[in-house]
Design a protein around this motif. Structure first.
Motif, PDB file in Angstrom:
ATOM      1  N   LEU A  15       0.845  -1.190   0.000  1.00  0.00           N
ATOM      2  CA  LEU A  15       0.000   0.000   0.000  1.00  0.00           C
ATOM      3  C   LEU A  15       0.883   1.243   0.000  1.00  0.00           C
ATOM      4  O   LEU A  15       1.858   1.328   0.748  1.00  0.00           O
ATOM      5  CB  LEU A  15      -0.908   0.021   1.233  1.00  0.00           C
ATOM      6  CG  LEU A  15      -1.930  -1.119   1.348  1.00  0.00           C
ATOM      7  CD1 LEU A  15      -2.757  -0.951   2.622  1.00  0.00           C
ATOM      8  CD2 LEU A  15      -2.830  -1.184   0.125  1.00  0.00           C
ATOM      9  N   SER A  17       0.839   5.167   0.671  1.00  0.00           N
ATOM     10  CA  SER A  17       0.073   6.232   1.319  1.00  0.00           C
ATOM     11  C   SER A  17       0.693   7.577   0.967  1.00  0.00           C
ATOM     12  O   SER A  17       1.850   7.832   1.309  1.00  0.00           O
ATOM     13  CB  SER A  17       0.094   6.058   2.840  1.00  0.00           C
ATOM     14  OG  SER A  17      -0.125   4.718   3.217  1.00  0.00           O
ATOM     15  N   TYR A  43      -7.117   6.236   7.002  1.00  0.00           N
ATOM     16  CA  TYR A  43      -6.007   5.980   7.916  1.00  0.00           C
ATOM     17  C   TYR A  43      -6.483   5.475   9.270  1.00  0.00           C
ATOM     18  O   TYR A  43      -5.885   4.533   9.829  1.00  0.00           O
ATOM     19  CB  TYR A  43      -5.144   7.235   8.081  1.00  0.00           C
ATOM     20  CG  TYR A  43      -4.689   7.846   6.778  1.00  0.00           C
ATOM     21  CD1 TYR A  43      -4.351   7.044   5.678  1.00  0.00           C
ATOM     22  CD2 TYR A  43      -4.601   9.222   6.620  1.00  0.00           C
ATOM     23  CE1 TYR A  43      -3.957   7.605   4.479  1.00  0.00           C
ATOM     24  CE2 TYR A  43      -4.195   9.794   5.421  1.00  0.00           C
ATOM     25  CZ  TYR A  43      -3.878   8.988   4.350  1.00  0.00           C
ATOM     26  OH  TYR A  43      -3.485   9.546   3.159  1.00  0.00           O
ATOM     27  N   LEU A  46      -7.610   1.776   8.840  1.00  0.00           N
ATOM     28  CA  LEU A  46      -6.493   0.923   8.433  1.00  0.00           C
ATOM     29  C   LEU A  46      -5.578   0.625   9.615  1.00  0.00           C
ATOM     30  O   LEU A  46      -5.188  -0.522   9.860  1.00  0.00           O
ATOM     31  CB  LEU A  46      -5.699   1.595   7.311  1.00  0.00           C
ATOM     32  CG  LEU A  46      -4.423   0.863   6.882  1.00  0.00           C
ATOM     33  CD1 LEU A  46      -4.758  -0.459   6.205  1.00  0.00           C
ATOM     34  CD2 LEU A  46      -3.558   1.720   5.966  1.00  0.00           C
ATOM     35  N   TYR A  47      -5.228   1.679  10.370  1.00  0.00           N
ATOM     36  CA  TYR A  47      -4.335   1.463  11.504  1.00  0.00           C
ATOM     37  C   TYR A  47      -5.024   0.682  12.611  1.00  0.00           C
ATOM     38  O   TYR A  47      -4.380  -0.110  13.317  1.00  0.00           O
ATOM     39  CB  TYR A  47      -3.802   2.806  12.005  1.00  0.00           C
ATOM     40  CG  TYR A  47      -2.727   3.390  11.127  1.00  0.00           C
ATOM     41  CD1 TYR A  47      -1.416   3.465  11.548  1.00  0.00           C
ATOM     42  CD2 TYR A  47      -3.019   3.847   9.844  1.00  0.00           C
ATOM     43  CE1 TYR A  47      -0.422   3.991  10.741  1.00  0.00           C
ATOM     44  CE2 TYR A  47      -2.047   4.370   9.019  1.00  0.00           C
ATOM     45  CZ  TYR A  47      -0.749   4.449   9.472  1.00  0.00           C
ATOM     46  OH  TYR A  47       0.237   4.957   8.655  1.00  0.00           O
ATOM     47  N   SER A  63       3.431  -4.524   3.140  1.00  0.00           N
ATOM     48  CA  SER A  63       4.453  -3.493   3.030  1.00  0.00           C
ATOM     49  C   SER A  63       3.717  -2.167   2.880  1.00  0.00           C
ATOM     50  O   SER A  63       2.999  -1.963   1.892  1.00  0.00           O
ATOM     51  CB  SER A  63       5.367  -3.748   1.833  1.00  0.00           C
ATOM     52  OG  SER A  63       6.130  -4.931   2.015  1.00  0.00           O
ATOM     53  N   LEU A  64       3.893  -1.300   3.873  1.00  0.00           N
ATOM     54  CA  LEU A  64       3.138  -0.048   3.931  1.00  0.00           C
ATOM     55  C   LEU A  64       4.062   1.124   3.636  1.00  0.00           C
ATOM     56  O   LEU A  64       4.936   1.447   4.429  1.00  0.00           O
ATOM     57  CB  LEU A  64       2.496   0.119   5.305  1.00  0.00           C
ATOM     58  CG  LEU A  64       1.692   1.394   5.533  1.00  0.00           C
ATOM     59  CD1 LEU A  64       0.491   1.456   4.588  1.00  0.00           C
ATOM     60  CD2 LEU A  64       1.233   1.496   6.991  1.00  0.00           C
ATOM     61  N   LEU A 144       3.973  -5.278   9.939  1.00  0.00           N
ATOM     62  CA  LEU A 144       4.154  -4.650   8.629  1.00  0.00           C
ATOM     63  C   LEU A 144       5.622  -4.342   8.377  1.00  0.00           C
ATOM     64  O   LEU A 144       6.448  -4.349   9.294  1.00  0.00           O
ATOM     65  CB  LEU A 144       3.327  -3.360   8.537  1.00  0.00           C
ATOM     66  CG  LEU A 144       3.520  -2.286   9.615  1.00  0.00           C
ATOM     67  CD1 LEU A 144       4.765  -1.450   9.400  1.00  0.00           C
ATOM     68  CD2 LEU A 144       2.293  -1.376   9.657  1.00  0.00           C
ATOM     69  N   THR A 330      -3.110   3.492  -0.803  1.00  0.00           N
ATOM     70  CA  THR A 330      -3.775   3.227   0.476  1.00  0.00           C
ATOM     71  C   THR A 330      -5.145   3.890   0.533  1.00  0.00           C
ATOM     72  O   THR A 330      -6.106   3.325   1.089  1.00  0.00           O
ATOM     73  CB  THR A 330      -2.909   3.752   1.630  1.00  0.00           C
ATOM     74  OG1 THR A 330      -1.601   3.186   1.528  1.00  0.00           O
ATOM     75  CG2 THR A 330      -3.504   3.402   2.976  1.00  0.00           C
ATOM     76  N   THR A 360       5.917  -9.796   3.265  1.00  0.00           N
ATOM     77  CA  THR A 360       6.226  -8.454   2.786  1.00  0.00           C
ATOM     78  C   THR A 360       7.244  -8.531   1.647  1.00  0.00           C
ATOM     79  O   THR A 360       7.762  -9.601   1.315  1.00  0.00           O
ATOM     80  CB  THR A 360       6.818  -7.608   3.923  1.00  0.00           C
ATOM     81  OG1 THR A 360       8.073  -8.200   4.329  1.00  0.00           O
ATOM     82  CG2 THR A 360       5.872  -7.570   5.114  1.00  0.00           C
TER      83      THR A 360
END
Length: 513
Positions: A15, A17, A43, A46-47, A63-64, A144, A330, A360
């Motif tokens: 994602l 962001s 956000y 998601l978090y 993988s963010l 992550l 994201t 990841t």
């Protein structure tokens, strides 16, 4: 967590962001409102999802990527304060809608009130001190991998080599400063690549980065070391990614999902469902959450089945376990696609139950999902998979602007470095560099090319260009007090990247090298 028949290979979700710097640059319809909508609807959920997965023992789920310019906004005290007010205003608007004479508006109001109350509680518990504390905490759980990026999101291939190198190094340093760890992987802005950038990445300590599928000619089943380096390019698998979102289709277009584009202008909410692909706004039906749950599950099953088939097919083709990388902005999840966060959590929980290994980009590199070296051509993930969005005919005025501003800034910075050598920071030089980087952000030509708030994008580019020229003009004329005063004023307007130090610009020794 139960597991089914083991599927060869690994699935990786990536994602990206990103929002351009929006604080103090307008509110509606484009400006800070864009930040607060994304924060509230993307956000926050998601978090929260990542915290739940971490609490349940999940690791290496995605993988963010978080760009430095977005990270700066999530940490900015003015932005966090304004976000708290925005959430409270959302709740107040919901209360008004909940007592409206219109029955559908009342239903929508009650639903929005509950959502706003939950968002306020989440924000007050987890976000009042900015994004970095919880990003650090999530990274520490192992749920992550964090991906970094260049400082102000430039389209790197078109940036001057000195700014390109500085932006990458400063972006990685900014990540370390905020999160206590320096990412080894990056999402390059717009997935843009030009031959030779792998050497820049290698020198900066970057071990892997993202490209779009066509950059690897569609063969994305393994990462590929680039041009004789150890830097690995991972490609987006379009066969799987386009199941979710493509230029023409994807799950969010289902008729039961909430429609992103259609507002109830009295309340400011979006109380309608998609209804149908060609249904005009005035004919959209009211949103009904009761219709959605089964649709989400069906789309979860479809996606998991697509990943399974793709992993088996690619393993058979390669004669070894393969990698499937699905990558998205994201902001798709929650901002553009209201039900996206729910779908995403169900997918991540369902994949291991279906026998699919989730990891990841870093684990893919570690576990050997890497093939033979490759030479890459110029590319991006934009229209045509080339650079036309950022250097095409419709944005030639911005290409020229970027070139002129870059030359103006670098010439002035070299002059100042020669006039004032020594160990002290020059805050005027720092602001010149900051404004130049804000001028050349990739967002502005993208928004013009795609005609999404094009006027706003052009105004922003020319405003930062004006700031650069104004400060440089005073400095070059020897009016250093005036230049310093101008620099302070512009810095007050855009209070970001406080650690940016013009002395670290490559070649800043007065020689221009």
């Amino acid at each position: 967590m139960s597991t089914g028949e083991r599927v060869p290979g690994q699935f990786t979700l990536v994602l990206h962001s990103h929002l351009p710097w929006l604080v103090n640059h307008g509110r509606w319809p484009v400006g800070e409102e864009w930040l607060y909508q994304s924060w509230a609807h993307c956000y926050l959920p998601l978090y929260a999802m990542l915290r739940r997965l971490a609490a349940d023992g999940y690791t290496d789920q995605l993988s963010l990527g978080i760009t430095p310019v977005l990270a700066a906004q999530l940490d900015d005290p003015a932005a966090t304060s304004a976000m708290h007010e925005w959430l409270a205003d959302w709740q107040l608007r919901a209360m008004e809608a909940a007592i409206d004479d219109d029955a559908d508006r009342r239903v929508s109001g009650h639903r929005e009130y509950r959502a706003a109350a939950a968002a306020l509680a989440d924000f007050e518990q987890h976000w009042r001190h900015g994004g970095s504390p919880q990003i650090r905490a999530l990274a520490a759980t192992g749920v992550l991998e964090l991906l970094g990026g260049p400082l102000a999101h430039p389209f790197q291939p078109l940036a001057h080599p000195r700014l390109r190198e500085l932006s990458l190094n400063e972006g990685l340093a900014d990540a370390h400063l905020r999160w206590g760890t320096q990412p080894s992987g990056i999402w390059a802005p717009e997935c843009a690549y030009a031959p030779g950038m792998e050497d820049l990445y290698s020198a900066a300590g970057v071990s892997h980065f993202m490209v779009d599928g066509p950059t690897l000619h569609g063969d994305t089943a393994l990462g590929r070391p680039v041009a004789g380096t150890d830097v690995v390019a991972f490609g987006r698998d379009l066969t799987v990614s386009y199941r979710v979102w493509s230029p023409k289709s994807g799950y969010p277009g289902h008729g039961a999902y909430r429609d992103f584009h259609t507002y109830d202008h009295q309340s400011g909410f979006k109380p309608f469902r998609v209804t149908g692909k060609n249904v005009p706004s005035q004919a959209k039906k009211p949103y009904d959450p009761a219709l959605v749950d089964a649709v989400i599950d069906a789309h979860v099953d479809d996606f998991v089945d697509s990943v399974r088939r793709r992993l088996f097919d690619e393993a058979e083709r390669l004669g070894r376990p393969a990698l499937v990388v699905a990558a998205f902005d994201t902001e798709l999840y929650g901002h553009w696609w209201h039900e996206g966060p729910i779908w995403l959590e169900r997918v991540l929980r369902r994949l291991p139950e279906a026998g699919i290994t989730v990891g990841t980009l870093a684990t893919a590199r570690r576990d050997g999902y890497v093939g033979e070296p490759v030479e890459l051509a110029e590319s991006s993930w934009g229209s045509g998979k080339d650079w036309r969005v950022w250097e095409g005919p419709q944005v030639q005025h911005l290409v020229q602007l970027n070139s002129e501003v870059t030359d103006t800034a670098l010439d002035c910075l070299d002059l100042l470095a020669g006039e004032h050598p020594g160990p002290a920071r020059d805050l005027t030089a720092d602001q010149i560099l900051r404004e130049a980087l804000l001028t050349i952000q990739s967002d502005w030509p993208f928004m013009v090319s795609k005609d999404t708030a094009a006027g706003y994008a052009q105004d922003r580019a020319y405003k930062h260009a004006h700031a650069t020229r104004e400060i440089c003009g005073a400095a070059r004329s020897g009016h250093h007090d005036a230049a310093a005063r101008l620099a302070r004023g512009w810095r007050a307007a855009d209070n970001l990247f406080g650690a940016l130090d013009a002395r670290r610009l490559p070649g800043t020794d007065g020689s221009g090298r």
